[in-house]
Design an enzyme around this catalytic site. Structure first.
Site, short mmCIF file in Angstrom:
data_model
loop_
_atom_site.label_atom_id
_atom_site.label_comp_id
_atom_site.label_asym_id
_atom_site.label_seq_id
_atom_site.Cartn_x
_atom_site.Cartn_y
_atom_site.Cartn_z
N HIS A 206 0.82 -1.22 0.00
CA HIS A 206 0.00 0.00 0.00
C HIS A 206 0.86 1.27 0.00
O HIS A 206 0.33 2.36 -0.27
CB HIS A 206 -0.92 0.03 1.22
CG HIS A 206 -1.94 -1.06 1.24
ND1 HIS A 206 -2.75 -1.35 0.16
CD2 HIS A 206 -2.27 -1.95 2.22
CE1 HIS A 206 -3.53 -2.38 0.48
NE2 HIS A 206 -3.26 -2.76 1.71
N ASP A 242 -3.02 -10.52 -1.97
CA ASP A 242 -3.47 -9.98 -0.70
C ASP A 242 -4.94 -9.57 -0.85
O ASP A 242 -5.37 -9.18 -1.94
CB ASP A 242 -2.62 -8.78 -0.32
CG ASP A 242 -2.91 -8.21 1.05
OD1 ASP A 242 -2.15 -8.53 1.99
OD2 ASP A 242 -3.88 -7.44 1.17
N HIS A 244 -6.45 -7.01 -0.07
CA HIS A 244 -6.63 -5.59 -0.39
C HIS A 244 -5.85 -5.24 -1.66
O HIS A 244 -4.81 -5.82 -1.95
CB HIS A 244 -6.15 -4.70 0.76
CG HIS A 244 -6.81 -5.02 2.07
ND1 HIS A 244 -6.17 -5.68 3.09
CD2 HIS A 244 -8.08 -4.80 2.49
CE1 HIS A 244 -7.01 -5.84 4.11
NE2 HIS A 244 -8.17 -5.32 3.76
N ASP A 334 -4.53 -12.76 4.24
CA ASP A 334 -5.78 -12.14 4.70
C ASP A 334 -6.94 -12.43 3.75
O ASP A 334 -8.07 -12.02 4.01
CB ASP A 334 -5.62 -10.63 4.92
CG ASP A 334 -4.87 -9.93 3.82
OD1 ASP A 334 -4.52 -10.58 2.82
OD2 ASP A 334 -4.61 -8.72 3.95
#
Length: 437
Positions: A206, A242, A244, A334
């Site tokens: 990120h 991931d 996200h 995740d």
């Protein structure tokens, strides 16, 4: 392209019966650089000695007999994001027990221990990481942003954005995560191994060129990609699973056709000023990079079959057309079932299958070379199991070495397949180099 046109309306009620597609077979220009400048970087923890694993046993060994080179440094556990209500850092005053921040050292301690003491240990060689240098950070990040982090470290503690806390020990851990990832990439580039895994924290995907975001300070994978490009690789592909959107990595390569970034994630959208990107299918790059950022936002609960379908129908054809000289596999557990930060219901079987598909693409396009970079994964025990399964897949082990300890959670796989089919149609209509996939 408008996202609403690329997804079917979801119907509620009992899942439809499984159709015949429900189980499928696995089948050069640099980006604009950030400005350079004089940056002072704080010292990092001393390297710990690396340990070696036992020799690979003949029974159950990968077909090629190679080992997985794991890069790790104990100093990365020094990052402590604190406690509060989940990841907020806030104490409302009426709870006796506050959550440890989800991005905590325990999650990676279990990852290290399952690789050191679990049944996959005999396939692993261990290598010590090291801190990154300022000049290396500037290959992806702006000098102004690095100076902001240095100053925050000097102050001692700072909340950089929602959920992202730089505390004493954090900066040294971030430098180690970046440098350890670079060491793993160099190990591949120098011909010492074909498969390397950077077991690092804090995570990085990120982190954008000029800002922190989503628990991330430095973009570990992005720095490694630039090292590969600087070392002569003309085309690098990044596949991020991931839960996200890997928005920071995408942002760093949004204007280049030398890097294909592909992110499979749940449909979470923007979460504030630090994360303005939505991760939707119409964020496809700009300029020379138009079409080289591919987002695959999947419905919540997509599960093993949904992810496998998306990999085979979208990722594999895109990689086939791009033909990268190196693959970077960005992993986050995740996406697993019951993870506190995701809702995608992947099990060990799903991660193992994704690992196998990634290995197949690496063998076909990049001479088997693949760098694996750790990102999220917040269930303290199951994340380690899912990492183990992913690496089993990448190593092409003949049979699973561990049983899944978590009960099966059913997924609405047919809906995910409809979404994937519509995204594939959108890609064919809007991405020139994918028009005939």
């Amino acid at each position: 392209m408008i996202l609403a046109r690329c997804e079917p309306a979801r119907t509620h009620g009992a899942p439809e019966e499984e159709d015949s597609r429900s189980r499928v077979k696995t089948s050069t220009n640099r980006p604009t650089r950030s400005g350079k400048g004089n940056v002072t970087v704080a010292a990092s923890p001393m390297e710990s000695s690396a340990s070696s694993s036992a020799a690979v046993a003949a029974e159950g060994a990968p077909a090629t007999g190679e080992q997985l080179a794991v890069f790790w440094h104990e100093g990365m556990v020094a990052h402590d994001a604190g406690r509060g209500v989940f990841d907020s850092g806030r104490d409302p005053g009426f709870l006796d027990v506050l959550d440890q921040h989800p991005e905590n050292a325990d999650r990676v301690r279990n990852m290290v221990s399952i690789l050191r003491r679990g049944p996959i240990a005999r396939f692993i060689s261990w290598h010590s990481g090291r801190p990154a240098h300022a000049a290396e950070l500037l290959s992806f990040h702006s000098a102004e942003y690095i100076e902001e982090l240095v100053q925050a470290n000097a102050v001692g503690a700072k909340k950089l954005c929602e959920g992202t806390f730089l505390n004493p020990g954090s900066w040294g851990a971030a430098l180690l995560a970046a440098g350890t990832t670079l060491s793993a990439m160099k190990h591949i580039l120098d011909g010492h191994a074909k498969i390397a895994y950077a077991l690092v924290r804090p995570p990085g995907h990120h982190a954008q060129p000029d800002r922190a975001d989503g628990y991330c300070f430095l973009n570990n994978a992005g720095l490694a990609v630039n090292l590969a490009l600087d070392s002569g690789r003309r085309k690098v592909a990044v596949v991020d699973i991931d839960v996200h959107y890997g928005n920071g990595t995408a942002e760093g390569f949004y204007h280049t056709d030398s890097v294909l970034t592909i992110s499979l994630h749940m449909k979470h959208g923007s979460w504030g000023p630090s994360h303005p990107q939505s991760g939707s299918v119409d964020e496809i790059g700009e300029g020379r990079g138009l079409g080289y950022n591919l987002n695959i936002p999947l419905p919540n609960g997509s599960g093993d079959a949904g992810y496998e379908y998306a990999m085979n129908e979208l990722v594999v054809p895109a990689i086939e057309k791009f033909r990268p000289e190196l693959l970077v596999f960005v992993v986050g557990q995740d996406s697993s079932t019951f993870d506190p930060n995701g809702r995608q219901c992947l099990t060990m079987d799903g991660y193992r299958k994704i690992g196998q598909i990634m290995r197949g693409m690496a063998d076909q396009h990049s001479n088997g070379q693949i760098l694996i970079v750790q990102e999220g994964g917040y269930h303290i025990s199951y994340s380690a199991y899912c990492l183990h399964a992913t690496l089993e897949g990448v190593l092409n082990l003949q049979a699973p070495l561990l049983d899944d300890p978590i009960a099966y959670y059913p997924e609405d796989e047919k809906y995910t397949m409809k979404v994937v089919d519509i995204m594939k149609k959108c890609w064919k209509e809007s991405i020139p180099f994918l028009k005939d996939i």
